[in-house]
Scaffold this motif. Sequence first.
Motif, PDB file in Angstrom:
ATOM      1  N   PHE A  75      46.734  29.046   9.024  1.00  0.00           N
ATOM      2  CA  PHE A  75      46.938  28.881  10.469  1.00  0.00           C
ATOM      3  C   PHE A  75      46.018  27.800  11.042  1.00  0.00           C
ATOM      4  N   ILE A  76      44.785  27.757  10.547  1.00  0.00           N
ATOM      5  CA  ILE A  76      43.851  26.728  11.040  1.00  0.00           C
ATOM      6  C   ILE A  76      44.346  25.333  10.622  1.00  0.00           C
ATOM      7  N   GLN A  97      52.202  36.009  12.135  1.00  0.00           N
ATOM      8  CA  GLN A  97      51.162  36.390  11.185  1.00  0.00           C
ATOM      9  C   GLN A  97      51.653  37.372  10.112  1.00  0.00           C
ATOM     10  N   VAL A 123      51.934  43.844   5.100  1.00  0.00           N
ATOM     11  CA  VAL A 123      50.760  43.986   4.248  1.00  0.00           C
ATOM     12  C   VAL A 123      49.868  45.057   4.854  1.00  0.00           C
ATOM     13  N   ILE A 126      41.375  33.824  14.132  1.00  0.00           N
ATOM     14  CA  ILE A 126      41.875  32.440  14.110  1.00  0.00           C
ATOM     15  C   ILE A 126      41.576  31.763  15.444  1.00  0.00           C
ATOM     16  N   ALA A 165      45.703  33.321   4.841  1.00  0.00           N
ATOM     17  CA  ALA A 165      46.567  33.185   6.031  1.00  0.00           C
ATOM     18  C   ALA A 165      45.783  32.555   7.181  1.00  0.00           C
ATOM     19  N   GLN A 166      44.554  32.992   7.335  1.00  0.00           N
ATOM     20  CA  GLN A 166      43.716  32.409   8.394  1.00  0.00           C
ATOM     21  C   GLN A 166      43.532  30.909   8.150  1.00  0.00           C
ATOM     22  N   LEU A 191      45.248  38.847  12.967  1.00  0.00           N
ATOM     23  CA  LEU A 191      44.439  37.657  12.697  1.00  0.00           C
ATOM     24  C   LEU A 191      44.174  36.837  13.955  1.00  0.00           C
ATOM     25  N   THR A 217      50.690  37.005   0.314  1.00  0.00           N
ATOM     26  CA  THR A 217      50.371  38.117  -0.588  1.00  0.00           C
ATOM     27  C   THR A 217      51.135  37.981  -1.904  1.00  0.00           C
ATOM     28  N   LEU A 230      44.743  37.768   3.700  1.00  0.00           N
ATOM     29  CA  LEU A 230      44.367  37.582   5.109  1.00  0.00           C
ATOM     30  C   LEU A 230      43.498  36.341   5.283  1.00  0.00           C
ATOM     31  N   VAL A 271      51.419  36.416   6.214  1.00  0.00           N
ATOM     32  CA  VAL A 271      50.564  37.220   5.329  1.00  0.00           C
ATOM     33  C   VAL A 271      51.400  37.793   4.189  1.00  0.00           C
TER      34      VAL A 271
END
Lengths: 193, 185
Positions: free
Chosen positions: A52-53, A27, B55, B65, A48-49, B61, A35, A45, A31
């Motif tokens: 990942f999904i 992660q 960051v 997630i 990034a979520q 997360l 960014t 963020l 991220v």
Amino acid sequence: MSVDLELVQRVQAGDKKAFDVLIMKYQQRIVHVITGFVHDPVEALDVAQEAFIKAYRAIPNFRGDSAFYTWLYRIAINTSKNHLTARSRRPPLHDVDAMDATNFYDAPELKEFETPESKLVSDELQQVIYNAIEGLPEDTATAIKLRELEGLSYEEIAEVMGCPIGTVRSRIFRAREAIDKQIHETMSEGEIR
Amino acid sequence: MTVNHKELLSALVDGELTGEELDLALNILQTDEQARQQWQRYQLASDVLHGHNLVSHSADLTASISSAVAGEPLLTTPVKAKVLHFSQPFWKQTMSLAVAASIGALAVVGVMSQSQHDLIATEQLATLEVEQSAVAQTTHASKRWTVEEEDVEQRLNTYLVDHNEYAGASGVFSYARVVSYEVGQ
């Protein structure tokens, strides 16, 4: 078989918890890369979520032709670009090669992704870690440097240092414990935000 | 969490676990929140040493997630095309199939050919019967055969029909001598 591939195969077999480990592992890197595209840490963020999904949904098609991080990195880049396009913003002209993105020092283009805040936090944390390593016994410091800075495997480190692999594993663990203690104390004192 | 467990987590950061040790480490991560935090700090330090800027070191997360993924349908890997395993070498099986196909094709062609010959014979028979009646009609008028006896004439007609029928059914019609006659002979 690499640990990543083992985890991927578990996810493909229906073990959702194995995907958590992959999230925890990658992660920060993902991220950081995102960014560089969206320039806003909070927005990064969210992207990034989403990345990942998307990776989770696409993981049945992952065959292991490339490293998992390389595959995930490409998904993150595409998700970032789509995110910017959807908001009528222009993506960066240059991408960083996924292979180079594994190690920041091998990809100077990644420096474009830095924000002043992220650089400050990382610099402070890096200083804490280097100080911790300096305070370690020589064999422990050498083991962690060979692992983290030179990227050698346990087997290679054992050969270089002339000791069993179990000893290498133990030395690296002790180094990490010392580093972690130092980070924990520094964070507790509020020196790193 | 024991020291041994922490050492396992450290080795997991480096991707140096396999088999039962990997199973154990994953089980610890899935059941022990303290172990998860410990492992993430190990991972964080490793990322920083590799030059990956942070960051936000406090951002995690995983929970968000994980809850999003929980709503996703269970994954199934695409079914790979099954590879056929032959008990005999592939070329042997292919040859057997080719031979069987050839024999089948020959049988079909033979039957069709036979049917055609039968058809020819039947058509000829029909034609000859018509001709025969015509001959019979004209014979009486023109005395086509040079014999006077009616039963001999009948035998000659029968012989003519049999001969032509045999020539057609034997498949050598084109090479057979056609027994015929000319009007006035």
